[in-house]
Write a protein that holds these residues in place. Sequence first.
Motif, PDB file in Angstrom:
ATOM      1  N   GLN A  12      56.749  43.622  48.697  1.00 50.11           N
ATOM      2  CA  GLN A  12      55.590  44.007  49.774  1.00 50.11           C
ATOM      3  C   GLN A  12      54.686  45.012  49.041  1.00 50.11           C
ATOM      4  OE1 GLN A  12      57.846  45.505  52.945  1.00 50.11           O
ATOM      5  NE2 GLN A  12      58.153  43.383  54.109  1.00 50.11           N
ATOM      6  N   GLN A  13      55.278  45.873  48.162  1.00 47.92           N
ATOM      7  CA  GLN A  13      54.762  46.875  47.309  1.00 47.92           C
ATOM      8  C   GLN A  13      53.644  46.418  46.118  1.00 47.92           C
ATOM      9  OE1 GLN A  13      57.666  49.517  46.034  1.00 47.92           O
ATOM     10  NE2 GLN A  13      57.840  50.468  47.997  1.00 47.92           N
ATOM     11  N   GLU A  14      54.066  45.196  45.572  1.00 53.39           N
ATOM     12  CA  GLU A  14      53.084  44.854  44.698  1.00 53.39           C
ATOM     13  C   GLU A  14      51.674  44.386  45.194  1.00 53.39           C
ATOM     14  OE1 GLU A  14      54.905  41.687  42.058  1.00 53.39           O
ATOM     15  OE2 GLU A  14      56.894  42.435  42.947  1.00 53.39           O
ATOM     16  N   PRO A  15      50.529  44.575  44.591  1.00 53.54           N
ATOM     17  CA  PRO A  15      49.481  44.357  45.413  1.00 53.54           C
ATOM     18  C   PRO A  15      48.903  43.116  45.020  1.00 53.54           C
ATOM     19  CG  PRO A  15      49.188  45.624  43.128  1.00 53.54           C
ATOM     20  CD  PRO A  15      50.647  45.684  43.550  1.00 53.54           C
ATOM     21  N   ILE A  16      48.350  42.641  46.033  1.00 53.80           N
ATOM     22  CA  ILE A  16      47.569  41.157  45.943  1.00 53.80           C
ATOM     23  C   ILE A  16      46.245  41.379  45.999  1.00 53.80           C
ATOM     24  CG2 ILE A  16      47.586  38.897  46.925  1.00 53.80           C
ATOM     25  CD1 ILE A  16      50.610  39.198  47.769  1.00 53.80           C
ATOM     26  N   ASP A  17      45.281  40.946  45.318  1.00 56.76           N
ATOM     27  CA  ASP A  17      43.867  40.803  45.461  1.00 56.76           C
ATOM     28  C   ASP A  17      43.355  39.450  45.677  1.00 56.76           C
ATOM     29  OD1 ASP A  17      43.694  43.694  44.510  1.00 56.76           O
ATOM     30  OD2 ASP A  17      43.631  43.160  42.707  1.00 56.76           O
ATOM     31  N   ALA A  18      42.064  39.370  45.826  1.00 52.32           N
ATOM     32  CA  ALA A  18      41.404  38.053  46.054  1.00 52.32           C
ATOM     33  C   ALA A  18      40.319  38.145  45.279  1.00 52.32           C
ATOM     34  CB  ALA A  18      40.919  37.988  47.745  1.00 52.32           C
ATOM     35  N   VAL A  19      40.041  36.777  44.661  1.00 48.69           N
ATOM     36  CA  VAL A  19      38.921  36.501  43.671  1.00 48.69           C
ATOM     37  C   VAL A  19      37.998  35.452  44.308  1.00 48.69           C
ATOM     38  CG1 VAL A  19      38.067  35.998  41.335  1.00 48.69           C
ATOM     39  CG2 VAL A  19      40.222  37.338  41.699  1.00 48.69           C
ATOM     40  N   ILE A  20      36.875  35.599  44.467  1.00 47.62           N
ATOM     41  CA  ILE A  20      35.774  34.707  44.899  1.00 47.62           C
ATOM     42  C   ILE A  20      34.843  34.332  44.045  1.00 47.62           C
ATOM     43  CG2 ILE A  20      34.285  34.204  46.918  1.00 47.62           C
ATOM     44  CD1 ILE A  20      35.560  36.356  48.586  1.00 47.62           C
ATOM     45  N   SER A 123      34.770  25.543  35.616  1.00 48.73           N
ATOM     46  CA  SER A 123      36.114  25.371  34.953  1.00 48.73           C
ATOM     47  C   SER A 123      36.090  26.578  33.831  1.00 48.73           C
ATOM     48  CB  SER A 123      36.280  24.246  34.273  1.00 48.73           C
ATOM     49  OG  SER A 123      36.473  23.118  35.329  1.00 48.73           O
ATOM     50  N   THR A 124      35.013  26.803  33.117  1.00 51.66           N
ATOM     51  CA  THR A 124      34.917  27.766  32.142  1.00 51.66           C
ATOM     52  C   THR A 124      35.016  29.216  32.849  1.00 51.66           C
ATOM     53  OG1 THR A 124      33.361  26.306  31.106  1.00 51.66           O
ATOM     54  CG2 THR A 124      33.453  28.770  30.450  1.00 51.66           C
ATOM     55  N   ILE A 125      34.413  29.368  33.988  1.00 49.34           N
ATOM     56  CA  ILE A 125      34.661  30.755  34.606  1.00 49.34           C
ATOM     57  C   ILE A 125      35.761  31.063  34.966  1.00 49.34           C
ATOM     58  CG2 ILE A 125      33.697  31.991  36.739  1.00 49.34           C
ATOM     59  CD1 ILE A 125      30.912  30.264  36.287  1.00 49.34           C
ATOM     60  N   LEU A 126      36.485  29.791  35.697  1.00 49.03           N
ATOM     61  CA  LEU A 126      37.950  30.115  36.244  1.00 49.03           C
ATOM     62  C   LEU A 126      38.880  30.507  35.024  1.00 49.03           C
ATOM     63  CD1 LEU A 126      38.170  27.075  38.454  1.00 49.03           C
ATOM     64  CD2 LEU A 126      37.622  29.438  39.148  1.00 49.03           C
ATOM     65  N   THR A 127      38.417  30.182  33.869  1.00 41.72           N
ATOM     66  CA  THR A 127      39.512  30.397  32.627  1.00 41.72           C
ATOM     67  C   THR A 127      39.351  31.879  32.460  1.00 41.72           C
ATOM     68  OG1 THR A 127      38.088  29.915  31.035  1.00 41.72           O
ATOM     69  CG2 THR A 127      39.416  28.079  31.748  1.00 41.72           C
ATOM     70  N   MET A 128      38.534  32.670  32.903  1.00 46.07           N
ATOM     71  CA  MET A 128      38.171  33.786  32.543  1.00 46.07           C
ATOM     72  C   MET A 128      38.355  34.853  33.753  1.00 46.07           C
ATOM     73  SD  MET A 128      37.440  33.711  29.325  1.00 46.07           S
ATOM     74  CE  MET A 128      36.236  34.564  28.384  1.00 46.07           C
ATOM     75  N   LEU A 129      38.901  34.421  34.866  1.00 43.52           N
ATOM     76  CA  LEU A 129      39.107  35.311  35.642  1.00 43.52           C
ATOM     77  C   LEU A 129      40.022  36.560  35.518  1.00 43.52           C
ATOM     78  CD1 LEU A 129      39.061  32.764  38.834  1.00 43.52           C
ATOM     79  CD2 LEU A 129      37.187  34.289  38.030  1.00 43.52           C
ATOM     80  N   TRP A 130      41.261  36.069  34.755  1.00 42.20           N
ATOM     81  CA  TRP A 130      42.266  37.156  34.372  1.00 42.20           C
ATOM     82  C   TRP A 130      41.848  38.249  33.774  1.00 42.20           C
ATOM     83  CZ3 TRP A 130      43.437  38.559  29.429  1.00 42.20           C
ATOM     84  CH2 TRP A 130      42.630  37.702  28.606  1.00 42.20           C
ATOM     85  N   ARG A 131      40.417  38.288  33.153  1.00 43.42           N
ATOM     86  CA  ARG A 131      39.840  39.257  32.638  1.00 43.42           C
ATOM     87  C   ARG A 131      39.123  40.466  33.458  1.00 43.42           C
ATOM     88  NH1 ARG A 131      36.510  38.282  27.689  1.00 43.42           N
ATOM     89  NH2 ARG A 131      37.626  39.936  26.786  1.00 43.42           N
ATOM     90  N   ILE A 132      39.321  40.188  34.720  1.00 48.09           N
ATOM     91  CA  ILE A 132      38.617  41.011  35.623  1.00 48.09           C
ATOM     92  C   ILE A 132      39.278  42.270  35.844  1.00 48.09           C
ATOM     93  CG2 ILE A 132      38.298  41.453  38.189  1.00 48.09           C
ATOM     94  CD1 ILE A 132      38.072  38.419  38.649  1.00 48.09           C
ATOM     95  N   PRO A 133      38.559  43.670  35.408  1.00 46.43           N
ATOM     96  CA  PRO A 133      39.139  44.766  35.111  1.00 46.43           C
ATOM     97  C   PRO A 133      39.686  45.208  36.623  1.00 46.43           C
ATOM     98  CG  PRO A 133      37.114  44.823  34.408  1.00 46.43           C
ATOM     99  CD  PRO A 133      37.222  43.508  35.217  1.00 46.43           C
TER     100      PRO A 133
END
Length: 148
Positions: A12-20, A123-133
Amino acid sequence: MRATIFEKKTMQQEPIDAVITWVDGSDPKHAQKMDDYLASIGKTRPKSASKTRYHNAGEIDYCVTSILKFAPWVRNIFIVTDNQQPNLLQSIQGTDYESRIQIVDHKTIFQGYEDVLPTFNSSTILTMLWRIPELSEKFLFFNDDVFL
């Protein structure tokens, strides 16, 4: 296998974000950017990239609202886009939600790889989502037309 009380509390303490991911294809600047890019590589807009594919009918408003209403445990909502801002941002100014919704430009997630911009390939954009600050390790991914 049942989780222990400690494990449940830790989960429960681990944060969860949403990406759109979102694009306003009716934006003349965006359409021109795509047309200019295609012309620079000697191509024209294919049927798969018709203006109706990227048409903005306000779905982003419903997507964000559904997350805020039905997933209040989501910490932050990141909207990934190419130098655009949804009208939704104006309506949440001054509310408690304003600090939870952030725009992330393609230039941010493609930092160091600017030579591949602009990109219109999801698809290219999705591969870079992990780089969101500041993106949490656990996140939910939405297209702008997905609602809870």
